[in-house]
Design an enzyme around this catalytic site. Sequence first.
Site, PDB file in Angstrom:
ATOM      1  N   ASP A   7      38.632  38.391  29.478  1.00 19.97           N
ATOM      2  CA  ASP A   7      38.952  38.447  28.056  1.00 19.97           C
ATOM      3  C   ASP A   7      38.786  37.034  27.494  1.00 19.97           C
ATOM      4  OD1 ASP A   7      41.210  37.063  28.861  1.00 19.97           O
ATOM      5  OD2 ASP A   7      42.655  38.477  28.011  1.00 19.97           O
ATOM      6  N   CYS A  64      41.664  36.802  33.170  1.00 23.62           N
ATOM      7  CA  CYS A  64      42.350  36.827  31.870  1.00 23.62           C
ATOM      8  C   CYS A  64      43.268  35.616  31.835  1.00 23.62           C
ATOM      9  CB  CYS A  64      43.076  38.159  31.633  1.00 23.62           C
ATOM     10  SG  CYS A  64      44.394  38.555  32.793  1.00 23.62           S
ATOM     11  N   THR A  66      46.481  35.323  32.728  1.00 24.88           N
ATOM     12  CA  THR A  66      47.305  35.236  33.938  1.00 24.88           C
ATOM     13  C   THR A  66      46.688  35.918  35.148  1.00 24.88           C
ATOM     14  OG1 THR A  66      48.403  37.298  33.326  1.00 24.88           O
ATOM     15  CG2 THR A  66      49.437  35.236  32.587  1.00 24.88           C
ATOM     16  N   HIS A 132      44.987  48.336  59.559  1.00 25.36           N
ATOM     17  CA  HIS A 132      44.945  48.053  58.124  1.00 25.36           C
ATOM     18  C   HIS A 132      44.196  49.151  57.374  1.00 25.36           C
ATOM     19  CE1 HIS A 132      46.735  44.228  59.001  1.00 25.36           C
ATOM     20  NE2 HIS A 132      45.757  43.954  59.863  1.00 25.36           N
TER      21      HIS A 132
HETATM   22  C1  RB5 Z   1      45.938  37.294  26.244  1.00 23.39           C
HETATM   23  O1  RB5 Z   1      46.703  36.537  25.372  1.00 23.39           O
HETATM   24  C2  RB5 Z   1      46.704  37.534  27.534  1.00 23.39           C
HETATM   25  O2  RB5 Z   1      47.772  38.399  27.326  1.00 23.39           O
HETATM   26  C3  RB5 Z   1      45.787  38.081  28.602  1.00 23.39           C
HETATM   27  O3  RB5 Z   1      44.725  37.223  28.799  1.00 23.39           O
HETATM   28  C4  RB5 Z   1      46.372  38.290  29.987  1.00 23.39           C
HETATM   29  O4  RB5 Z   1      47.013  37.149  30.431  1.00 23.39           O
HETATM   30  C5  RB5 Z   1      47.162  39.510  30.177  1.00 23.39           C
HETATM   31  O5  RB5 Z   1      47.650  39.802  31.264  1.00 23.39           O
END
Ligand code: RB5
Length: 145
Positions: A7, A64, A66, A132
């Site tokens: 993203d 993204c 996190t 596994h």
């Molecule tokens: C975007 O602001 C953020 O929420 C997204 O990149 C991600 O970290 C979501 O888990």
Amino acid sequence: MIVIASDHAGFPLKQELAEHLRAKGVAFEDIGCYSAESVDYPEYAARAARGVADGTYDRGILVCGTGLGMAMAAGKIRGIRCAAVSESYSAEMSRSHNDANMIALGGRVIGPELAKQIVDVFLSTEFLGGKHQRRVDMIGALETE
Ligand code: RB5
């Protein structure tokens, strides 16, 4: 073939990882996003995960802010085992024990050098199988609930 996706929050790190893969001669497809303009991460996670699940891609790398939302979304797709990873040991274990077919990284959590190291470990570590495999099969069985 590897798929990479992000993203807006993961976009800068995805660009660095794309350059890293290119330099290493790893075949990959970048399915976006292609700018820092705000987008919804589940859309990109789902597109990449569907491509891994249907065999278009061997593995996927998501970025993204996190890594968490991408991992949650990708894991909803049948057959996807996506690990949110912030260090190399977990990247290795996600492959050797969990047969992860995707990882999700946090562009706001880790720096580019660590991210490249994680990606290298993820792409070079084989699944150990054996006991596994049985456990991974048990994860798959949960998809029917
Ligand atoms: C975007 O602001 C953020 O929420 C997204 O990149 C991600 O970290 C979501 O888990």
